[in-house]
Scaffold this active site. Structure first.
Site, PDB file in Angstrom:
ATOM      1  N   LYS A 105     -13.450  10.216  12.927  1.00  0.00           N
ATOM      2  CA  LYS A 105     -13.406   9.534  11.623  1.00  0.00           C
ATOM      3  C   LYS A 105     -14.785   9.566  11.013  1.00  0.00           C
ATOM      4  CE  LYS A 105     -10.314   7.282   9.171  1.00  0.00           C
ATOM      5  NZ  LYS A 105      -8.846   7.409   9.274  1.00  0.00           N
ATOM      6  N   GLY A 217      -1.161  -2.491  -1.446  1.00  0.00           N
ATOM      7  CA  GLY A 217      -1.956  -1.269  -1.623  1.00  0.00           C
ATOM      8  C   GLY A 217      -1.244  -0.288  -2.533  1.00  0.00           C
ATOM      9  N   GLY A 219      -2.741   3.007  -3.188  1.00  0.00           N
ATOM     10  CA  GLY A 219      -3.613   4.189  -3.106  1.00  0.00           C
ATOM     11  C   GLY A 219      -2.889   5.374  -2.485  1.00  0.00           C
ATOM     12  N   ASN A 220      -3.617   6.178  -1.693  1.00  0.00           N
ATOM     13  CA  ASN A 220      -3.067   7.392  -1.062  1.00  0.00           C
ATOM     14  C   ASN A 220      -1.750   7.141  -0.336  1.00  0.00           C
ATOM     15  OD1 ASN A 220      -5.283   8.886  -1.847  1.00  0.00           O
ATOM     16  ND2 ASN A 220      -6.350   8.724   0.105  1.00  0.00           N
ATOM     17  N   ALA A 221      -1.589   5.943   0.219  1.00  0.00           N
ATOM     18  CA  ALA A 221      -0.388   5.653   1.013  1.00  0.00           C
ATOM     19  C   ALA A 221       0.615   4.771   0.253  1.00  0.00           C
ATOM     20  CB  ALA A 221      -0.806   4.991   2.321  1.00  0.00           C
ATOM     21  N   GLY A 222       0.132   3.631  -0.238  1.00  0.00           N
ATOM     22  CA  GLY A 222       1.042   2.638  -0.830  1.00  0.00           C
ATOM     23  C   GLY A 222       1.769   3.119  -2.067  1.00  0.00           C
TER      24      GLY A 222
HETATM   25  N1  GLU Z   1      -6.769   9.564   6.917  1.00  0.00           N
HETATM   26  C1  GLU Z   1      -5.458   9.829   7.454  1.00  0.00           C
HETATM   27  C2  GLU Z   1      -5.205   8.996   8.691  1.00  0.00           C
HETATM   28  O1  GLU Z   1      -5.807   7.970   8.887  1.00  0.00           O
HETATM   29  C3  GLU Z   1      -5.252  11.314   7.685  1.00  0.00           C
HETATM   30  C4  GLU Z   1      -6.166  11.920   8.680  1.00  0.00           C
HETATM   31  C5  GLU Z   1      -6.094  13.424   8.741  1.00  0.00           C
HETATM   32  O2  GLU Z   1      -5.257  13.998   8.077  1.00  0.00           O
HETATM   33  O3  GLU Z   1      -6.905  13.995   9.473  1.00  0.00           O
HETATM   34  O4  GLU Z   1      -4.346   9.295   9.475  1.00  0.00           O
END
Ligand code: GLU
Length: 420
Positions: A105, A217, A219-222
């Site tokens: 990460k 949320g 964003g990218n997910a919500g």
């Molecule tokens: N950020 C996303 C996660 O937490 C995707 C990570 C990725 O695709 O490497 O799973």
């Protein structure tokens, strides 16, 4: 007072599972800490001519099963411990999903809302120059996460390619399609969660068509979870929020209107056809399905008792604390753990990486079908592990079950490689 340091929480979760499964003490010690932690301080020129120094991180938690994998967050509250926790969750996520990656990460302490587009580009490129030696298609492969986008991935891939002296599309995933991102990657985190929700509802006898949903949320997910839960199942989203605040409407909220309002005003709380609510009220709202899709530590020992949902679908990373776990479990809430539920993002990242390596591209249908196959298998594995322990007389949470599977897979890889 409950411990809310995400890394301490990640270690506590690991220790719980290690105890239940009787994990070798040496392995447990190895897996409690990241293998490599990189901290960088780098300069970025701002539009006003001044130079600002930013701090960034990239943590490689474990690479026994493959290169590091995991997103990059741009967040004003980023800390090394948060990145360490998230990198450990990535390790378990990739192992549980059965994909050939370890966990990693990254993050930069910054507030992207206060940066211009060109400042954001310079910051993204500078961060990649700073961590460039520690990433690569076969070393560690970043992706988007909180407040990072496909455009940011494009700049980062471009910068890395310059360092490498050749195009390296596979260094990063979550890229735009025109530079070889994958079909279906944009909403894959939410899509994966929908497959998990479909299976969980089936087992619990919940009719998703009649379900009322709250999502924290946008964003990218919500945002995509909102779109998909209504489109695929006909569920009604009655509550939504973002970091500013939220709205509630008994009759259901309108996705298109909310998206427009978010774009124009910066927050869903400016939606007028509903009652304003806080993020705390959203967690406690009377719904069948609660989807925390923002950041960590949202359902804690302090509010878990007030969760009335039958299913908690953890779309964020780390939204439920260990104290909350115990309360939800006791109350019979089906709490589907983060690294099972939100694995769709990294699963399709794996597909993107595989497509980049082969230079051969799949259709959106192929992507979703393969995603469904992998994540449904993970769900079934987790349910089976919980059931196996139950028949031996030990009641464990779904999170424990997910950890047990993931830890065993990483431990087996380390053992076979001769690490212990
Ligand atoms: N950020 C996303 C996660 O937490 C995707 C990570 C990725 O695709 O490497 O799973």
């Amino acid at each position: 007072m409950e411990e809310l340091n995400p890394f301490k929480i990640a270690q506590e979760q690991l220790d719980n599972a290690a105890k239940i499964m009787g994990l070798d003490a040496q392995v447990q010690k190895l897996l409690r800490e990241p293998m490599q932690t990189v901290v960088v301080n780098f300069p970025v020129k701002l539009d006003n001519g001044k130079t600002e120094t930013f701090t960034g991180f990239r943590v490689l938690y474990n690479n026994a099963r493959g290169p590091g994998k995991g997103g990059i967050r741009f967040h004003p509250g980023e800390t090394l411990d948060t990145v360490k926790a998230l990198s450990s969750w990535m390790t378990w996520k990739c192992a549980l999903s059965g994909i050939p990656f370890g966990g990693a990460k990254g993050g930069v302490i910054c507030d992207p809302k206060n940066l211009s587009v060109s400042e954001l580009e310079r910051l993204s490129r500078a961060y990649i120059r700073a961590i460039g030696k520690f990433i690569g298609p076969k070393v560690d492969v970043p992706a988007p996460d909180v407040y990072t986008t496909p455009q940011i991935m494009a700049w980062m891939m471009d910068e890395y390619s310059k360092l490498a002296g050749q195009n390296e599309f596979g260094v990063i995933t979550g890229k735009p399609l025109e530079i070889w991102g994958s079909e279906g990657r944009f909403n894959s985190t939410a899509m994966g969660a929908m497959y998990v929700l479909r299976e969980a509802a089936k087992r619990a006898g919940i009719d998703l068509k009649k379900a009322r949903v709250a999502i924290q949320g946008f964003g990218n997910a919500g945002k995509f979870a909102f779109d998909l839960v209504t489109k695929l199942f006909g569920s009604k989203v009655v509550a939504i929020s973002d970091s500013e605040g939220g709205v509630y409407s008994e009759d259901g909220l309108d996705y298109n209107e909310l998206s427009n309002i978010k774009e124009k005003t910066g927050s869903v709380e400016n939606y007028t056809k509903g009652k304003k609510i806080t993020n705390e009220e959203l967690i406690e709202s009377k719904v069948d399905i609660l989807i925390p899709a923002a950041i960590e530590n949202q359902i804690t020992g302090a509010n878990a008792q007030k969760v009335s949902a039958k299913i908690v679908l953890e779309l964020a990373n780390g939204p439920v604390t260990p104290d909350a776990d115990k309360i939800l479990f006791k109350n019979g809430v089906i709490d589907l753990p983060d690294f099972l539920v939100n694995a769709g993002g990294v699963i399709v990242s794996y597909f993107e990486w595989a497509q980049n390596a082969q230079n051969y591209y799949w259709t959106q249908e192929e992507v979703y079908e393969r995603l469904d196959g992998l994540i449904t298998k993970s769900f079934n594995d987790v349910m089976k592990t919980q059931q196996d322990y139950k028949s031996k007389g030990t009641k464990i949470t779904l999170r424990d079950a997910a950890y047990i599977i993931a830890l065993q897979r990483v431990a087996d890889a380390m053992k076979t490689r001769g690490w212990y």
